[in-house]
Each structure stands twice: as structure tokens, then as C-alpha cells.
Design a protein around this motif. Structure first.
Motif, PDB file in Angstrom:
ATOM      1  N   ILE A 278     -10.390  53.755  42.775  1.00  0.00           N
ATOM      2  CA  ILE A 278     -10.888  53.899  41.401  1.00  0.00           C
ATOM      3  C   ILE A 278     -10.663  52.623  40.608  1.00  0.00           C
ATOM      4  O   ILE A 278     -11.531  52.177  39.850  1.00  0.00           O
ATOM      5  CB  ILE A 278     -10.197  55.102  40.722  1.00  0.00           C
ATOM      6  N   GLU A 279      -9.494  52.031  40.788  1.00  0.00           N
ATOM      7  CA  GLU A 279      -9.190  50.783  40.073  1.00  0.00           C
ATOM      8  C   GLU A 279     -10.203  49.698  40.426  1.00  0.00           C
ATOM      9  O   GLU A 279     -10.651  48.947  39.556  1.00  0.00           O
ATOM     10  CB  GLU A 279      -7.782  50.326  40.441  1.00  0.00           C
ATOM     11  N   ALA A 280     -10.577  49.604  41.707  1.00  0.00           N
ATOM     12  CA  ALA A 280     -11.551  48.604  42.139  1.00  0.00           C
ATOM     13  C   ALA A 280     -12.919  48.849  41.513  1.00  0.00           C
ATOM     14  O   ALA A 280     -13.653  47.904  41.214  1.00  0.00           O
ATOM     15  CB  ALA A 280     -11.668  48.614  43.663  1.00  0.00           C
ATOM     16  N   ILE A 281     -13.260  50.118  41.302  1.00  0.00           N
ATOM     17  CA  ILE A 281     -14.556  50.451  40.709  1.00  0.00           C
ATOM     18  C   ILE A 281     -14.574  50.150  39.216  1.00  0.00           C
ATOM     19  O   ILE A 281     -15.542  49.604  38.674  1.00  0.00           O
ATOM     20  CB  ILE A 281     -14.887  51.940  40.961  1.00  0.00           C
ATOM     21  N   VAL A 282     -13.486  50.493  38.523  1.00  0.00           N
ATOM     22  CA  VAL A 282     -13.460  50.413  37.060  1.00  0.00           C
ATOM     23  C   VAL A 282     -13.290  48.975  36.557  1.00  0.00           C
ATOM     24  O   VAL A 282     -13.816  48.614  35.504  1.00  0.00           O
ATOM     25  CB  VAL A 282     -12.334  51.311  36.499  1.00  0.00           C
ATOM     26  N   GLU A 283     -12.578  48.150  37.309  1.00  0.00           N
ATOM     27  CA  GLU A 283     -12.214  46.817  36.828  1.00  0.00           C
ATOM     28  C   GLU A 283     -13.411  46.000  36.331  1.00  0.00           C
ATOM     29  O   GLU A 283     -13.361  45.435  35.236  1.00  0.00           O
ATOM     30  CB  GLU A 283     -11.473  46.048  37.930  1.00  0.00           C
ATOM     31  N   PRO A 284     -14.537  45.905  37.081  1.00  0.00           N
ATOM     32  CA  PRO A 284     -15.676  45.121  36.569  1.00  0.00           C
ATOM     33  C   PRO A 284     -16.257  45.692  35.281  1.00  0.00           C
ATOM     34  O   PRO A 284     -16.623  44.938  34.375  1.00  0.00           O
ATOM     35  CB  PRO A 284     -16.685  45.177  37.722  1.00  0.00           C
ATOM     36  N   PHE A 285     -16.352  47.027  35.200  1.00  0.00           N
ATOM     37  CA  PHE A 285     -16.868  47.651  33.980  1.00  0.00           C
ATOM     38  C   PHE A 285     -15.946  47.346  32.806  1.00  0.00           C
ATOM     39  O   PHE A 285     -16.396  46.995  31.715  1.00  0.00           O
ATOM     40  CB  PHE A 285     -16.978  49.172  34.163  1.00  0.00           C
ATOM     41  N   LYS A 286     -14.643  47.491  33.060  1.00  0.00           N
ATOM     42  CA  LYS A 286     -13.666  47.271  31.989  1.00  0.00           C
ATOM     43  C   LYS A 286     -13.735  45.844  31.465  1.00  0.00           C
ATOM     44  O   LYS A 286     -13.730  45.609  30.254  1.00  0.00           O
ATOM     45  CB  LYS A 286     -12.261  47.576  32.512  1.00  0.00           C
ATOM     46  N   GLY A 287     -13.825  44.870  32.377  1.00  0.00           N
ATOM     47  CA  GLY A 287     -13.857  43.474  31.959  1.00  0.00           C
ATOM     48  C   GLY A 287     -15.046  43.174  31.061  1.00  0.00           C
ATOM     49  O   GLY A 287     -14.910  42.529  30.021  1.00  0.00           O
ATOM     50  N   LEU A 288     -16.224  43.651  31.460  1.00  0.00           N
ATOM     51  CA  LEU A 288     -17.429  43.387  30.666  1.00  0.00           C
ATOM     52  C   LEU A 288     -17.393  44.132  29.341  1.00  0.00           C
ATOM     53  O   LEU A 288     -17.634  43.553  28.278  1.00  0.00           O
ATOM     54  CB  LEU A 288     -18.665  43.792  31.470  1.00  0.00           C
TER      55      LEU A 288
END
Length: 589
Positions: A278-288
């Protein structure tokens, strides 16, 4: 039929998204935090910056944001995703390992700083006690994004300063939740007393959190087990987004912030085998999305406010840094940090943080804090955050040598998933279990993963810490800590999967030790050709074990047999490496 679109909304969104593609590479090239880049871009391209000259230069319409409300919804999701990730990182094991510093040092820092700042603000006569408490609590927080990035770039997260800073920031992240609850209830009951507002906040929070936990305990793990069994990255991403937004909406329905609901759902998932995936999935969304949030914060700042009352802004900047630095340094020393490290920690955490923008902005939106006060506080907080890299340089003069043997007061256990120098074992089937058993026997820290959700669930029921995820995705490998890992051990039986994992790992960590299982000598040669450090073909190992058993049974001394087997294994390994370099493909076994 001609389809019409809302041009201003799309125009503003394109400006923000286009800026995101420029800001991050530019800031990294300059060695600065992307957060500062987003803030600066928001100031420059917002309605208070170049946008104020559209009447004179109409072409600026396409290069500036006309109405911040057009991108506010996207920006708010950035905070939701950030709180979800914070919850995802806050496992009970981590809090238990760091309880003395988190709840002791960090908790005292927040309470004392928030109390003193609230008194100072209240003494100015510019705010009621309730609003003074909101402002004081917001300014008591430090910048998690910038401070951790500065320490990470210096490779000092595990130093005494890094550990103390992380503990305090962790306590501050926890404090965000009651602050947001208080603001939510004050906005709904602006005329009520502070005591009744706090009581109502606690009641609403207990109701919402209880409902989310109840639903989460029943639904979340079975949901992700079903989704994981499908082996679809797209479906897993959709499920993660559904959980984050769904719990956020549930909290909002109860009168609280979406960020609070996302935080609780992250906390529920923190102890599951799906955390790293889940962390790998969310990280790009969170950054943007978080970048968009900081962009909108920058849009709300007006440089003319600095020019209008520069002395008051400077007083806020230096007063805030000095007060927080003194409190943090004194408390750090009381928790056995040496003076030079305590002073550096104080200077790093003295400036304001990104959650001041969340809390104060939320208070302004609800009509609790005046526009003038909001602009003044956020302008001062922005300046303090911009000073963090410079303060870090100054602070290091007080700490030439860190993490020496005498810094024993901060002896913390590495949190799960945050090890350094550990091994990552991909595949926890028959072979993987043997590998991890040897790693445990020799006390080698490691992270075990598998892409089979049913296997992971069974291992978890047996008390084994195994994480679900697709190791062919470099984002998942990063979530497992590959950037700080010592070795990657690939035990999966699929040749194509092993190849993809090795290629991805070499892309992000060219120097890491990679040991991989191979089906036969041909596959082993191929693995060597794409970058493994050592390949172990099953056919070779089977022949060696059969030979060893036969020789011992025939009466050959054990010592001679073991030496002979090791010699033959080394010979096979050398031949396979030579064959990989020369491009040979024939199989001799």
C-alpha cells in the motif's frame, strides 16, 4: 454537437500540474526541498503574484492560477494522503520501541510549546483563548517534510540528532489529529465555550473513530486478501484509493476532517501484511497531491504582507525559532542528549511546519481566524520553513561529531520496515522459509515478502512477519527499504519474475548484493548476465547434495566430502560466470 468545458478550471489545473513537473527536478538540482519550490511557485504564479497583472498582460491568464478554488479539491486530497501514510507508518511496535522519546520528549515539547505560544498570542489581544490555542498549537509543530529530507540527504537519520528529531516529529504528527478535531468542532460551535467544544470534539471523534475501526476490522483485511489474490496492480490501487477516500468521507459525515478518517484507516492497515504494498502505491499520489497543496498555500501568501509590516513578520520568525529551539534543546538535554546535539535538534525543529498551513487554513475557511491574521501567521511560518536548510548548516557547527558511543541515551530499536543494512527476501515459500530461518538464527535483520496473499496470511497466522507485495515493482522494493538494504535474496521459482526483480533492483541499487535462485544452469547463466551477484541453480545443488550423501554413506570421511563439495560448487559458479560473460547458452546438466 460541441462539448463545452470549464476552461478556467482546466487552465488552473494545467498550470499546477505543469509546475509540478518542473519544480521537483529543479529543486533537487539546486539541493533544496521541493516543498519550498511549491510554495515559491504558488507565490509567483498565484493570484497575488503574476496573476495580479492579468489585466495588463492578458497572456498571463494561461500561465497563472486565476482562482485557487479551482484546485482546492485536489490540494485537500494531498493532506488526506499524507495523514494516511503517517497512520500507515505508526505501527504499535514502533510506538512501543520509541515510547520514551515520542511520548516523553515529543509530548512534552508539544504541550509546553503550544501552551507558551498560546499565552503569547492571547496576550496580544488579537485572538480569543480558543483561537489562541489553535494558533499556538499549529505553530508548535515543525516541518516533517523538510527536516527529514535534510537529515536524509545528509545520511544522518540514524544519528542522535536524527533519532531525536524523528521522535519529536512523530509526536507532533500524532498531535495533529486533536488539533484538527478541535478546529472542526470550533467551526461548528463557534459560540460555545472551549471546554464544551473540546468535549464535543472528543465525543465526535470517539464516535467516528469507533465506527471506522469497527468497519475496518471486519472489512479491510478480507478486502485486500481478495484483491491481492487477483494479482492485479490496477485493482489493488483502486482498492487503496477506495479505502482512503471512503474512510475520509465517513469521518467527514461525522463532522470531522477527511484527514482524520484517512489517518485511522492507515493505522488499521499498519499491522497488516499489505502495509508495504500500500505504501508503494500511495507514495506517488501523495507526493503529487501534497505538492499541489503546498502550491495552493503559496497562492494564499502575498509578498506585500511582508513589505507592509516587515518588523512584525521578522519578530514572529525569530521569536518562534528562538522559543521553540530553547524549549527543544532544554528538553533534549534532559533526555540525555549531549548539548551540541540538543542545540542542533532545537534549531532544526524551531521553524514552523506544513501542518500550520493545514490547521490555520482550515480555521480561516471556517471563519474562525481572520484573513489578516491568517496571512500574517502563514507568511511568518513560510519564512521560517525557508530558513531550515540554512539553520541546518549553522546547527552543524555545534555538532561536528554525531552518533558517537556516548550518545547512548537514544538507543532505539529500528522500527519495522526502517532497518539499515538488512536483507530483503523475495518469496516466502519452501526455499524462502529456509533462508529466513538462517537469517533469524544468525540475527541478521531482514524483511520477507511474497506475492501470494493466501501464503502470506497463513504465515502471519503462524506469527511470521511477512509482507504482501509485488517485488517486480521498484516502488515496493523502495518501501521494503532497498535503498538502505545490504542484500536482496530472490527465492521465487518463476524465471520471468526473478528476472524482472533483478533488473528492477539493479536499476535503483546498482551496488546491492543480489543472490537469486535459478531453475537450472542456463537460467543461472542468464541471471549472471543481467547482474546477480550469485545465482544458485537447483539442479547443481541437488547433484551436490546427492553426491555428499552418497560419499558419506560409502565411508568417505565427512571433512573430505564437505571440502570436495565446496570445491565443486565454486568450480560450477566460476564456469557459470564465464559462460554468462561469453554468451554461451548450452546446458551441461
Amino acid at each position: 454537437m460541441v462539448t463545452t468545458i470549464n476552461v478556467p478550471v482546466y487552465s488552473d489545473a494545467l498550470v499546477v500540474l505543469g509546475t509540478a513537473g518542473v519544480v521537483v527536478p529543479l529543486m533537487r538540482y539546486l539541493g533544496l526541498s521541493p516543498v519550498l519550490g511549491y510554495l515559491g511557485a504558488g507565490v509567483l504564479l498565484g493570484p497575488n503574484g503574476l496573476g495580479s497583472f492579468i489585466a495588463q498582460l492578458p497572456a498571463l491568464y494561461w500561465f497563472t492560477v486565476v482562482d485557487p478554488e479551482n484546485v482546492k479539491g485536489i490540494a485537500d486530497l494531498g493532506v488526506v494522503f499524507l495523514l494516511f501514510l503517517i497512520g500507515l507508518e505508526l505501527s504499535f511496535d514502533r510506538l512501543l520501541a520509541m515510547r520514551r522519546l515520542v511520548f516523553g520528549l515529543g509530548g512534552l515539547q508539544f504541550v509546553i510549546t503550544a501552551f507558551l505560544l498560546s499565552l503569547v498570542i492571547g496576550a496580544t489581544g488579537q485572538a480569543t483563548p480558543s483561537i489562541a490555542l489553535v494558533l499556538g498549537s499549529s505553530l508548535a509543530l515543525s516541518s516533517t517534510a523538510i527536516v527529514l529530507e535534510v537529515l536524509s540527504s545528509q545520511g544522518r537519520l540514524t544519528s542522535s540528532v536524527g533519532r531525536a528529531s524523528f521522535a519529536i516529529l512523530l509526536a507532533q504528527d500524532l498531535a495533529v489529529i486533536p488539533i484538527l478535531m478541535l478546529i472542526s468542532v470550533l467551526g461548528a460551535h463557534a459560540e460555545g465555550s472551549l471546554a464544551s467544544s473540546v468535549g464535543q470534539a472528543l465525543f465526535n471523534a470517539a464516535t467516528a473513530i469507533g465506527l471506522i475501526i469497527l468497519v475496518g476490522r471486519i472489512v479491510l483485511r478480507p478486502l485486500f486478501r481478495i484483491v491481492g489474490a487477483v494479482q492485479s496492480a490496477e485493482l489493488l490501487t483502486a482498492a487503496v484509493l477506495f479505502v482512503i477516500i471512503g474512510t475520509g468521507v465517513l469521518a467527514a459525515v461525522e463532522g470531522l476532517s477527511m484527514a482524520l478518517g484517512a489517518f485511522v484507516s492507515g493505522l488499521l492497515l499498519a499491522e497488516t501484511e499489505y502495509r508495504k504494498a500500500i505504501e508503494a502505491i500511495v507514495e506517488p499520489f501523495k507526493g503529487l497531491l501534497l505538492g499541489v497543496f503546498f502550491f495552493t498555500v503559496g497562492m494564499g501568501l502575498d509578498l506585500r504582507d511582508l513589505a507592509r509590516d516587515p518588523l512584525a513578520i521578522l519578530a514572529l520568525v525569530f521569536g518562534l525559532i528562538a522559543l521553540k529551539a530553547i524549549i527543544i534543546a532544554t528538553l533534549s538535554r534532559a533526555f540525555d542528549l549531549p548539548w551540541h546535539s540538543a542545540i542542533e535538534t532545537g534549531l532544526l525543529l524551531g521553524p514552523g511546519g506544513e501542518f500550520a498551513f493545514v490547521a490555520v487554513g482550515m480555521g480561516s475557511t471556517l471563519g474562525l481566524i481572520s484573513t489578516q491574521m491568517t496571512a500574517f501567521v502563514l507568511a511568518g511560518a513560510s519564512v521560517t520553513m525557508a530558513l531550515i536548510p540554512a539553520l541546518s548548516v549553522v546547527a552543524r557547527h555545534f555538532s561536528a561529531q554525531v552518533a558517537r558511543a556516548h550518545d547512548v541515551g537514544l538507543a532505539l530499536k529500528a522500527a519495522p520496515g526502517q532497518q539499515r543494512g538488512h536483507a530483503i527476501v523475495v518469496g516466502h515459500g519452501r526455499v524462502g522459509k529456509v533462508v529466513t530461518s538462517f537469517l533469524k538464527e544468525h540475527e541478521v535483520p531482514h524483511v520477507a515478502t511474497d506475492s501470494n496473499p493466501h501464503l502470506v496470511a497463513e504465515d502471519r497466522q503462524r506469527g511470521l512477519e511477512v509482507f504482501f507485495g509485488d517485488a517486480t515493482q521498484t516502488g515496493f522494493l523502495r518501501a521494503c527499504g532497498i535503498m538502505d538494504a545490504e542484500a536482496l535474496i530472490v527465492t521465487t521459482g518463476s524465471q520471468s519474475t526473478a528476472d524482472a526483480i533483478v533488473l528492477g533492483a539493479r536499476q535503483v541499487r546498482p551496488d546491492i548484493l543480489i543472490v537469486a535462485r535459478a531453475r537450472d544452469t542456463a537460467h543461472a547463466r542468464h541471471l549472471y548476465s543481467i547482474g546477480v551477484s550469485d545465482a544458485v541453480p537447483e539442479t547443481v545443488e541437488a547433484s551436490l547434495q546427492i553426491s555428499e550423501a552418497a560419499l558419506v554413506g560409502l565411508g568417505v570421511p565427512m571433512g573430505f566430502v564437505i571440502a570436495s563439495v565446496h570445491e565443486k560448487r565454486d568450480k560450477f559458479r566460476a564456469e557459470l560466470r564465464r559462460a554468462a560473460k561469453s554468451g554461451e547458452v548450452e546446458d551441461d546438466l
